[in-house]
Design a protein around this motif. Structure first.
Motif, PDB file in Angstrom:
ATOM      1  N   ASN A 123       0.844  -1.189   0.000  1.00  0.00           N
ATOM      2  CA  ASN A 123       0.000   0.000   0.000  1.00  0.00           C
ATOM      3  C   ASN A 123       0.880   1.240   0.000  1.00  0.00           C
ATOM      4  OD1 ASN A 123      -2.743  -0.017  -0.284  1.00  0.00           O
ATOM      5  ND2 ASN A 123      -3.221   0.202   1.879  1.00  0.00           N
ATOM      6  N   PHE A 124       0.404   2.290  -0.645  1.00  0.00           N
ATOM      7  CA  PHE A 124       1.157   3.532  -0.656  1.00  0.00           C
ATOM      8  C   PHE A 124       0.748   4.387   0.531  1.00  0.00           C
ATOM      9  CE2 PHE A 124       2.127   7.884  -1.917  1.00  0.00           C
ATOM     10  CZ  PHE A 124       3.427   7.737  -2.385  1.00  0.00           C
ATOM     11  N   ASP A 125       1.738   4.795   1.333  1.00  0.00           N
ATOM     12  CA  ASP A 125       1.497   5.656   2.489  1.00  0.00           C
ATOM     13  C   ASP A 125       1.790   7.092   2.070  1.00  0.00           C
ATOM     14  OD1 ASP A 125       1.995   7.198   4.932  1.00  0.00           O
ATOM     15  OD2 ASP A 125       1.902   5.279   5.991  1.00  0.00           O
ATOM     16  N   ALA A 126       0.740   7.882   1.919  1.00  0.00           N
ATOM     17  CA  ALA A 126       0.907   9.256   1.442  1.00  0.00           C
ATOM     18  C   ALA A 126       1.690  10.113   2.435  1.00  0.00           C
ATOM     19  CB  ALA A 126      -0.464   9.873   1.181  1.00  0.00           C
ATOM     20  N   GLU A 127       1.522   9.851   3.706  1.00  0.00           N
ATOM     21  CA  GLU A 127       2.213  10.653   4.721  1.00  0.00           C
ATOM     22  C   GLU A 127       3.717  10.411   4.679  1.00  0.00           C
ATOM     23  OE1 GLU A 127       2.238  11.295   9.589  1.00  0.00           O
ATOM     24  OE2 GLU A 127       0.604  10.186   8.630  1.00  0.00           O
ATOM     25  N   TRP A 175       5.977   3.130  -0.301  1.00  0.00           N
ATOM     26  CA  TRP A 175       5.170   1.914  -0.281  1.00  0.00           C
ATOM     27  C   TRP A 175       5.498   1.096   0.956  1.00  0.00           C
ATOM     28  CZ3 TRP A 175       1.391   1.115  -3.819  1.00  0.00           C
ATOM     29  CH2 TRP A 175       1.427   1.886  -4.988  1.00  0.00           C
ATOM     30  N   LEU A 176       4.457   0.539   1.586  1.00  0.00           N
ATOM     31  CA  LEU A 176       4.638  -0.236   2.802  1.00  0.00           C
ATOM     32  C   LEU A 176       3.799  -1.506   2.759  1.00  0.00           C
ATOM     33  CD1 LEU A 176       4.345   2.586   5.505  1.00  0.00           C
ATOM     34  CD2 LEU A 176       6.461   1.543   4.666  1.00  0.00           C
ATOM     35  N   PHE A 177       4.256  -2.545   3.458  1.00  0.00           N
ATOM     36  CA  PHE A 177       3.415  -3.718   3.658  1.00  0.00           C
ATOM     37  C   PHE A 177       2.239  -3.340   4.539  1.00  0.00           C
ATOM     38  CE2 PHE A 177       7.468  -6.096   2.896  1.00  0.00           C
ATOM     39  CZ  PHE A 177       7.050  -6.736   1.749  1.00  0.00           C
ATOM     40  N   ASP A 178       1.084  -3.894   4.234  1.00  0.00           N
ATOM     41  CA  ASP A 178      -0.125  -3.622   5.000  1.00  0.00           C
ATOM     42  C   ASP A 178      -0.888  -4.936   5.131  1.00  0.00           C
ATOM     43  OD1 ASP A 178      -2.674  -2.922   5.915  1.00  0.00           O
ATOM     44  OD2 ASP A 178      -2.647  -0.998   4.874  1.00  0.00           O
ATOM     45  N   PRO A 179      -1.150  -5.399   6.367  1.00  0.00           N
ATOM     46  CA  PRO A 179      -1.868  -6.668   6.558  1.00  0.00           C
ATOM     47  C   PRO A 179      -3.224  -6.719   5.873  1.00  0.00           C
ATOM     48  CG  PRO A 179      -0.938  -5.902   8.637  1.00  0.00           C
ATOM     49  CD  PRO A 179      -0.786  -4.780   7.649  1.00  0.00           C
ATOM     50  N   SER A 180      -3.805  -5.556   5.609  1.00  0.00           N
ATOM     51  CA  SER A 180      -5.124  -5.527   4.996  1.00  0.00           C
ATOM     52  C   SER A 180      -5.067  -5.644   3.470  1.00  0.00           C
ATOM     53  CB  SER A 180      -5.847  -4.225   5.366  1.00  0.00           C
ATOM     54  OG  SER A 180      -5.186  -3.103   4.810  1.00  0.00           O
ATOM     55  N   VAL A 181      -3.871  -5.630   2.899  1.00  0.00           N
ATOM     56  CA  VAL A 181      -3.709  -5.696   1.444  1.00  0.00           C
ATOM     57  C   VAL A 181      -2.989  -6.983   1.054  1.00  0.00           C
ATOM     58  CG1 VAL A 181      -2.612  -4.618  -0.548  1.00  0.00           C
ATOM     59  CG2 VAL A 181      -3.659  -3.202   1.216  1.00  0.00           C
ATOM     60  N   ASP A 182      -3.516  -7.669   0.053  1.00  0.00           N
ATOM     61  CA  ASP A 182      -2.883  -8.899  -0.415  1.00  0.00           C
ATOM     62  C   ASP A 182      -3.129  -9.057  -1.911  1.00  0.00           C
ATOM     63  OD1 ASP A 182      -1.449 -11.277  -0.332  1.00  0.00           O
ATOM     64  OD2 ASP A 182      -2.450 -11.985   1.478  1.00  0.00           O
ATOM     65  N   LYS A 240       9.253   5.236  -3.890  1.00  0.00           N
ATOM     66  CA  LYS A 240       8.643   6.537  -3.551  1.00  0.00           C
ATOM     67  C   LYS A 240       7.908   7.186  -4.718  1.00  0.00           C
ATOM     68  CE  LYS A 240      11.614   7.878   0.263  1.00  0.00           C
ATOM     69  NZ  LYS A 240      10.577   7.955   1.255  1.00  0.00           N
ATOM     70  N   ARG A 241       6.940   6.484  -5.286  1.00  0.00           N
ATOM     71  CA  ARG A 241       6.164   7.048  -6.392  1.00  0.00           C
ATOM     72  C   ARG A 241       4.794   7.514  -5.914  1.00  0.00           C
ATOM     73  NH1 ARG A 241       7.230   6.136 -11.707  1.00  0.00           N
ATOM     74  NH2 ARG A 241       5.017   6.073 -12.162  1.00  0.00           N
ATOM     75  N   ASN A 242       4.287   8.501  -6.605  1.00  0.00           N
ATOM     76  CA  ASN A 242       2.914   8.920  -6.378  1.00  0.00           C
ATOM     77  C   ASN A 242       2.002   7.912  -7.066  1.00  0.00           C
ATOM     78  OD1 ASN A 242       0.374  10.071  -6.507  1.00  0.00           O
ATOM     79  ND2 ASN A 242       1.189  12.147  -6.634  1.00  0.00           N
ATOM     80  N   PRO A 243       1.132   7.189  -6.346  1.00  0.00           N
ATOM     81  CA  PRO A 243       0.325   6.149  -6.979  1.00  0.00           C
ATOM     82  C   PRO A 243      -0.617   6.669  -8.043  1.00  0.00           C
ATOM     83  CG  PRO A 243      -0.508   6.674  -4.788  1.00  0.00           C
ATOM     84  CD  PRO A 243       0.807   7.400  -4.935  1.00  0.00           C
TER      85      PRO A 243
END
Length: 289
Positions: free
Chosen positions: A132-136, A140-147, A284-287
């Motif tokens: 998932n992309f973290d705008a703050e 990009w970061l791993f996120d348990p809610s995304v697969d 570090k890309r803007n999604p």
């Protein structure tokens, strides 16, 4: 035709006059306008020392998935004196970690056509994961809610065998071994929700990289340092406007008799390694781009 984004890092034949071998990152990685800031320089300077940890992740992955292939890649790199893609400290005198000379990362719904890789040997190994992309944090970061199930399509296909890896039915980190230069393969089209991406990666000994190392070692020892371009500090790279060699080739193939596939839960990884893997490929890309 290919779609999406492909970036790479490693050792390759130099495009500079009078140079034979270069430690490079693709122009998209170094020359993007948004990355000319001091903040990005600090980010890049912090990233380079972590490349060794990322390389270990790939070594361990291939070794546990298919030990014979791991041994083959190590032996072939040792025989040819090929420096690993992460060895940015290589100064032309001694190869400390011979292994794959290139790491390639794809995302942004990357896809391509059936092809064979232009590699030196048959061994190719890669990892795929969703992030998932973290705008703050602007990364990009791993996120348990995304697969993988959240991303439609993007199967890894071996057309001659009618076999594919269906990522949508996989979970966590998926790693694959395939015969890169022997079997035609492709990544099919995918559709990702906003701020979500599937990252695909591979490590290989490329034919062009192996040829560059051969020419380098055939050069008179007194002249080797002059035909080698190492990864300079980020500040120096941007200040001098130095142009790195661009990886302008297409990623190709796998075989079913030697094909190995495995999925591993991301949560089973050591947190530090999960962070390093995503940090390295995060780009570090803007999604929205």
């Amino acid at each position: 035709r290919a779609f999406g984004t492909m970036i790479a890092i490693g050792w390759h034949a130099s495009m500079e006059a009078g140079k034979t071998l270069v430690s490079y990152a693709t122009s998209k990685t170094l020359a993007a306008k948004e990355r000319s800031s001091v903040k990005y320089l600090h980010y890049l300077e912090g990233l380079l020392p972590k490349l060794h940890e990322v390389a270990l992740l790939y070594r361990e992955g291939l070794c546990t998935l298919f030990p014979a292939a791991y041994t083959r890649m190590g032996n072939e790199a040792s025989i040819r004196d090929i420096a690993e893609w992460s060895d940015i400290a290589f100064d032309g005198t001694n190869v400390k970690n011979p292994f794959a000379n290139a790491l390639v990362v794809t995302h942004n719904d990357f896809c391509n056509f059936l092809h064979r890789d232009r590699d030196e040997i048959e061994v190719a190994y890669g990892m795929w994961w969703a992030a998932n992309f973290d705008a703050e944090l602007n990364t990009w970061l791993f996120d348990p809610s995304v697969d993988h199930k959240d991303i439609e399509g993007g199967q890894f296909l071996w057309g001659e065998y009618g076999v594919m890896v269906d990522f949508e039915r996989s979970s966590g980190l998926v790693d694959i071994f395939w015969r890169g230069k022997k079997d035609r393969h492709s990544t099919m089209r995918s559709t990702s929700p906003r701020a979500t991406a599937r990252f695909g990666t591979s490590v290989q000994i490329t034919a062009a990289g192996a040829a560059a190392f051969r020419r380098f070692w055939e050069t008179d020892e007194s002249k080797r340092r002059s035909v080698l371009t190492t990864m300079a500090g980020p500040t120096e790279v941007l200040a001098q406007g130095h142009k790195r060699a661009i990886l302008n080739r297409r990623r190709y193939t796998c075989s079913i008799s030697s094909f190995r596939y495995r999925e591993r839960r991301i949560h089973g990884f050591h947190p530090k390694r999960r962070k390093v893997a995503c940090y390295m490929a995060g780009a570090k890309r803007n999604p929205a781009m």
